[in-house]
Write a protein that holds these residues in place. Structure first.
Motif, PDB file in Angstrom:
ATOM      1  N   ILE A   1      -0.301  -0.903  10.441  1.00 41.80           N
ATOM      2  CA  ILE A   1       0.950  -0.171  10.213  1.00 41.80           C
ATOM      3  C   ILE A   1       0.834   0.624   8.918  1.00 41.80           C
ATOM      4  CG2 ILE A   1       3.428  -0.396   9.780  1.00 41.80           C
ATOM      5  CD1 ILE A   1       3.359  -2.988  11.406  1.00 41.80           C
TER       6      ILE A   1
ATOM      7  N   SER B   1       6.186  -2.494  15.130  1.00 41.86           N
ATOM      8  CA  SER B   1       5.045  -3.101  15.826  1.00 41.86           C
ATOM      9  C   SER B   1       4.937  -2.519  17.231  1.00 41.86           C
ATOM     10  CB  SER B   1       5.206  -4.623  15.906  1.00 41.86           C
ATOM     11  OG  SER B   1       5.186  -5.191  14.622  1.00 41.86           O
TER      12      SER B   1
ATOM     13  N   ASN C   1      12.084   2.400   8.226  1.00 42.40           N
ATOM     14  CA  ASN C   1      11.070   2.321   9.281  1.00 42.40           C
ATOM     15  C   ASN C   1      11.428   3.277  10.412  1.00 42.40           C
ATOM     16  OD1 ASN C   1      13.073  -0.225   9.791  1.00 42.40           O
ATOM     17  ND2 ASN C   1      12.422   0.630  11.744  1.00 42.40           N
TER      18      ASN C   1
ATOM     19  N   MET D   1       0.823  -5.652   6.851  1.00 41.96           N
ATOM     20  CA  MET D   1       0.901  -4.362   7.536  1.00 41.96           C
ATOM     21  C   MET D   1      -0.478  -3.749   7.730  1.00 41.96           C
ATOM     22  SD  MET D   1       4.404  -2.532   6.138  1.00 41.96           S
ATOM     23  CE  MET D   1       4.457  -3.167   4.468  1.00 41.96           C
TER      24      MET D   1
END
Length: 436
Positions: free
Chosen positions: A318, A354, A378, A313
């Motif tokens: 992220i 993503s 998420n 990540m």
């Protein structure tokens, strides 16, 4: 009673018990619970439908081995389809377990005829004895965790093809006796006794493959622990560099703040302190917090997985929030299955965020008394149909995806102490695993 009808009823009675033996062995190979009601109903339906077809083909074959072979192959196909439809969605595991289960029960049933041959209705007695013996063999399969071996060899394409080919040949090995009988006399007469020897040799081979799998898994675990240590040391070194940078700039920071204080710029001092604190939290503070949280994951395999996913990540840019407030030590779940479940959830979360500018992933491990809750969340950009996400092949991101959650559901079927929950909370998609 008509002799053919009597023979048919005896065959159907034997077929019912052998169907039960097949389900017991196959589900034990897959390490699934034994749903007795479901197995009984399935055995009756398969017995009445496919069993009748096999009986008619075998009865009117007049000893033709070709017809008998195709009838037997038809029975194997129907039984395998039942396993794939009712229990196992992964083709390689389902077909392999079905073929091995088919082979084992057939060998045990044939060997049982030797014991039951002197009684009336010998085939029914042999089939009943076959169920008992297959139940005991299934217990052995579960204790040895043969399912781990199936899982291990079905990962790579090369071993998967070999596994399928070997299982298919094994399931129809009975006809090898028929071919040998063309060249060697007396083979068919000795077959009931040779089946026990063949079963014993197969179990020895299965035992070897099981221990080989465990050895390879231990080696992979050692590699994972080594990788974990390297990644952990790397994160500590990175943290040390950040601290050194702040130590180097410490005097400059204090000098700038003192200058503003001498000028009487109180608002400027407060703003300066706020920016400095935020900058510290963004770079050093978050790393210190994550290092502390990771240290609470005491299981080496799980810690290695979390570290690798967080590194991934970080590479993708992220934002990840990890929370492990209390030490997570003993977990009532096989480490391999646990890692696969958590890996599936985190990979899906990474895939979902993503390309999002403000996308983030949340990973929480919460220990409450005897229950461990693992939460993976998420951010989402579009609505998610919670009712369809566990269907194999379904995905909101296109074709050839959506296999992860179907695999997760299959793994969780093996555990009665594990429950999964899925929900959408605002702009966040959340999945939980509760392990008691």
């Amino acid at each position: 009673m008509d002799p053919m009808m009597r023979f048919y009823l005896v065959y159907m009675g034997s077929s019912f018990f052998t169907e039960m033996a097949f389900f017991i062995l196959t589900l034990s190979l897959l390490d699934y619970p034994l749903p007795w009601k479901k197995m009984i109903v399935s055995s009756i339906l398969l017995d009445v439908t496919a069993g009748s077809v096999v009986f008619l083909l075998a009865f009117y074959s007049n000893g033709d081995w070709g017809i008998t072979f195709w009838a037997d192959l038809f029975g194997l196909t129907v039984n395998t389809a039942a396993i794939l439809l009712l229990y196992e969605r992964e083709l390689c595991r389902g077909i392999t377990a079905s073929c091995i289960g088919y082979f084992c029960y057939y060998q045990i049933y044939t060997g049982s005829l030797v014991i039951s041959g002197k009684f009336a209705f010998a085939s029914i007695l042999a089939a009943g004895l076959c169920v008992v013996l297959c139940f005991g063999l299934g217990k052995l399969f579960r204790k040895l965790r043969v399912s781990d071996g199936l899982e291990y060899f079905s990962r790579k394409r090369s071993t998967k093809i070999f596994l399928l080919a070997a299982a298919l040949l094994l399931s129809e090995s009975y006809y090898g006796y028929m071919l040998l009988s063309n060249w060697l006399s007396g083979i068919m007469e000795m077959m009931p006794y040779q089946t026990w020897l063949l079963t014993a040799l197969f179990l020895m081979l299965l035992l070897y493959l099981t221990f080989y799998t465990r050895h390879r898994q231990r080696e992979e675990l050692q590699e994972m622990v080594l990788l974990q240590q390297q990644m952990y040391i790397g994160s500590l070194e990175e943290l040390q560099k950040e601290v050194r940078m702040y130590r180097h700039d410490y005097k400059n920071v204090i000098s700038g703040m003192m200058l503003k204080a001498k000028e009487g710029d109180t608002d400027g001092v407060l703003e300066f302190l706020k920016d400095t604190a935020e900058n510290f939290d963004d770079s050093v503070g978050r790393q210190i917090q994550q290092t502390t949280q990771i240290a609470n994951l005491c299981q080496a395999e799980l810690k290695s997985l979390v570290l690798s996913k967080m590194a991934k990540m970080q590479e993708l840019g992220i934002r990840c929030q990890l929370e492990v407030m209390h030490p997570v030590e003993e977990i009532a779940m096989n480490p391999l299955d646990l890692n696969r479940c958590v890996g599936i959830l985190v990979d899906n979360a990474i895939e979902a965020v993503s390309g999002q500018r403000d996308g983030s992933v949340t990973l929480i491990f919460s220990r409450q008394e005897e229950c461990l809750t693992i939460l993976v969340g998420n951010t989402i950009r579009q609505e998610v149909d919670v009712r369809k996400i566990f269907q194999e092949g379904y995905s909101s991101k296109g074709n050839d995806r959506g296999l992860g959650l179907a695999s997760l559901e299959r793994i969780l079927k093996k555990y009665r102490n594990v429950a999964s929950m899925t929900r959408v909370h605002g702009r966040e998609f959340v999945q939980e695993l509760k392990i008691s």
